[in-house]
Design a protein around this motif. Sequence first.
Motif, PDB file in Angstrom:
ATOM      1  N   LEU A 198       0.838  -1.203   0.000  1.00 21.29           N
ATOM      2  CA  LEU A 198       0.000   0.000   0.000  1.00 21.29           C
ATOM      3  C   LEU A 198       0.871   1.250   0.000  1.00 21.29           C
ATOM      4  N   LYS A 199       1.928   1.227   0.799  1.00 22.26           N
ATOM      5  CA  LYS A 199       2.852   2.371   0.851  1.00 22.26           C
ATOM      6  C   LYS A 199       3.471   2.612  -0.525  1.00 22.26           C
ATOM      7  N   GLN A 200       3.925   1.535  -1.188  1.00 28.92           N
ATOM      8  CA  GLN A 200       4.517   1.676  -2.521  1.00 28.92           C
ATOM      9  C   GLN A 200       3.504   2.223  -3.511  1.00 28.92           C
ATOM     10  N   HIS A 201       2.264   1.721  -3.437  1.00 22.68           N
ATOM     11  CA  HIS A 201       1.210   2.190  -4.341  1.00 22.68           C
ATOM     12  C   HIS A 201       0.966   3.687  -4.169  1.00 22.68           C
ATOM     13  N   LYS A 202       0.825   4.132  -2.930  1.00 29.89           N
ATOM     14  CA  LYS A 202       0.525   5.547  -2.681  1.00 29.89           C
ATOM     15  C   LYS A 202       1.685   6.446  -3.105  1.00 29.89           C
ATOM     16  N   GLU A 203       2.919   5.990  -2.822  1.00 30.24           N
ATOM     17  CA  GLU A 203       4.082   6.781  -3.230  1.00 30.24           C
ATOM     18  C   GLU A 203       4.151   6.919  -4.750  1.00 30.24           C
ATOM     19  N   ALA A 204       3.895   5.814  -5.449  1.00 30.25           N
ATOM     20  CA  ALA A 204       4.026   5.819  -6.910  1.00 30.25           C
ATOM     21  C   ALA A 204       2.859   6.508  -7.600  1.00 30.25           C
ATOM     22  N   LYS A 205       1.646   6.207  -7.145  1.00 34.85           N
ATOM     23  CA  LYS A 205       0.444   6.664  -7.856  1.00 34.85           C
ATOM     24  C   LYS A 205      -0.070   8.026  -7.396  1.00 34.85           C
ATOM     25  N   HIS A 206       0.077   8.326  -6.119  1.00 36.72           N
ATOM     26  CA  HIS A 206      -0.556   9.534  -5.590  1.00 36.72           C
ATOM     27  C   HIS A 206       0.433  10.598  -5.117  1.00 36.72           C
ATOM     28  N   GLU A 207       1.659  10.178  -4.772  1.00 32.66           N
ATOM     29  CA  GLU A 207       2.631  11.149  -4.269  1.00 32.66           C
ATOM     30  C   GLU A 207       3.743  11.434  -5.281  1.00 32.66           C
ATOM     31  N   GLY A 208       3.767  10.638  -6.351  1.00 32.83           N
ATOM     32  CA  GLY A 208       4.754  10.879  -7.410  1.00 32.83           C
ATOM     33  C   GLY A 208       6.193  10.636  -7.011  1.00 32.83           C
ATOM     34  N   ILE A 209       6.414   9.820  -5.994  1.00 35.09           N
ATOM     35  CA  ILE A 209       7.780   9.552  -5.544  1.00 35.09           C
ATOM     36  C   ILE A 209       8.492   8.643  -6.540  1.00 35.09           C
ATOM     37  N   ARG A 210       9.705   9.007  -6.876  1.00 34.44           N
ATOM     38  CA  ARG A 210      10.509   8.229  -7.805  1.00 34.44           C
ATOM     39  C   ARG A 210      11.882   7.932  -7.200  1.00 34.44           C
ATOM     40  N   TYR A 211      12.481   6.842  -7.668  1.00 37.53           N
ATOM     41  CA  TYR A 211      13.807   6.438  -7.216  1.00 37.53           C
ATOM     42  C   TYR A 211      14.748   6.524  -8.420  1.00 37.53           C
ATOM     43  N   PRO A 212      15.494   7.621  -8.544  1.00 38.30           N
ATOM     44  CA  PRO A 212      16.332   7.813  -9.731  1.00 38.30           C
ATOM     45  C   PRO A 212      17.591   6.960  -9.716  1.00 38.30           C
ATOM     46  N   CYS A 213      17.966   6.492 -10.885  1.00 44.50           N
ATOM     47  CA  CYS A 213      19.215   5.755 -11.061  1.00 44.50           C
ATOM     48  C   CYS A 213      20.359   6.765 -11.138  1.00 44.50           C
ATOM     49  N   ASN A 214      21.453   6.484 -10.439  1.00 46.48           N
ATOM     50  CA  ASN A 214      22.579   7.424 -10.454  1.00 46.48           C
ATOM     51  C   ASN A 214      23.554   7.173 -11.598  1.00 46.48           C
ATOM     52  N   LEU A 215      23.187   6.209 -12.472  1.00 50.27           N
ATOM     53  CA  LEU A 215      24.049   5.911 -13.613  1.00 50.27           C
ATOM     54  C   LEU A 215      23.405   6.247 -14.956  1.00 50.27           C
ATOM     55  N   CYS A 216      22.095   6.506 -14.949  1.00 48.63           N
ATOM     56  CA  CYS A 216      21.406   6.899 -16.186  1.00 48.63           C
ATOM     57  C   CYS A 216      20.173   7.716 -15.816  1.00 48.63           C
ATOM     58  N   GLN A 217      19.334   8.008 -16.790  1.00 47.03           N
ATOM     59  CA  GLN A 217      18.192   8.886 -16.538  1.00 47.03           C
ATOM     60  C   GLN A 217      16.945   8.142 -16.072  1.00 47.03           C
ATOM     61  N   TYR A 218      17.054   6.856 -15.887  1.00 45.09           N
ATOM     62  CA  TYR A 218      15.902   6.059 -15.439  1.00 45.09           C
ATOM     63  C   TYR A 218      15.487   6.433 -14.017  1.00 45.09           C
ATOM     64  N   ALA A 219      14.181   6.449 -13.780  1.00 42.13           N
ATOM     65  CA  ALA A 219      13.647   6.671 -12.436  1.00 42.13           C
ATOM     66  C   ALA A 219      12.559   5.637 -12.178  1.00 42.13           C
ATOM     67  N   ALA A 220      12.725   4.853 -11.136  1.00 38.04           N
ATOM     68  CA  ALA A 220      11.770   3.786 -10.812  1.00 38.04           C
ATOM     69  C   ALA A 220      10.694   4.287  -9.866  1.00 38.04           C
TER      70      ALA A 220
END
Length: 208
Positions: free
Chosen positions: A170-192
Amino acid sequence: KRSKHKDVKPDGIGYPCDQCQYAATTACSLKRHIQAKHEGIRYPCDQCQYAATTAGSLKLHKEAKHEGIRYPCDQCQYAANRPDDLKRHKEAKHEGIRYQCDQCQYAATTASNLKLHKEAKHEGIRYPCDQCQYAATTANDLKRHKGAKHEGIRYPCDQCPYSTTSAGNLKQHKEAKHEGIRYPCNLCQYAATTAAALKRHSGAKHEG
């Protein structure tokens, strides 16, 4: 005034529990362990159905869930619910701190994750379900299994129809879908959208 550190044993032996294999580093920690694990003492929240095993955990729960208190990272957009979570986030994401396994190439981002890894992968420790043949590799996994499979526990999102079988999902869902939290890669432009997805990406794209 008595020092807070006087109940710490200097010989490193610790304070062993007489009911299980746990050994605390302080007398206070042992007392909390016995109350939570063996005496079933709980601290119920007066605003929801949550019940904590310690007064400190209840305070953190109320701050995060009912008072909206957050602990923002000063290096990215992440905001933690607890000071300990913020510390772990900064160590793992910004300081590159790792805890190396002495039996394989695995490196954890926290000491507790390293302990769980060693128990599951090298010591063969399992947590069997008392209602079916399932055996978990961690106590938390067993708790999630029983909640989802045998107790029908669901965690509904308060912002959309989504519901899941674990608080972590549930925490992951809310962060991704409603809070827009992303985990950026420090080696390329990808953000998970999740830390696990970022780990998979790094393993596939940069470590292969």
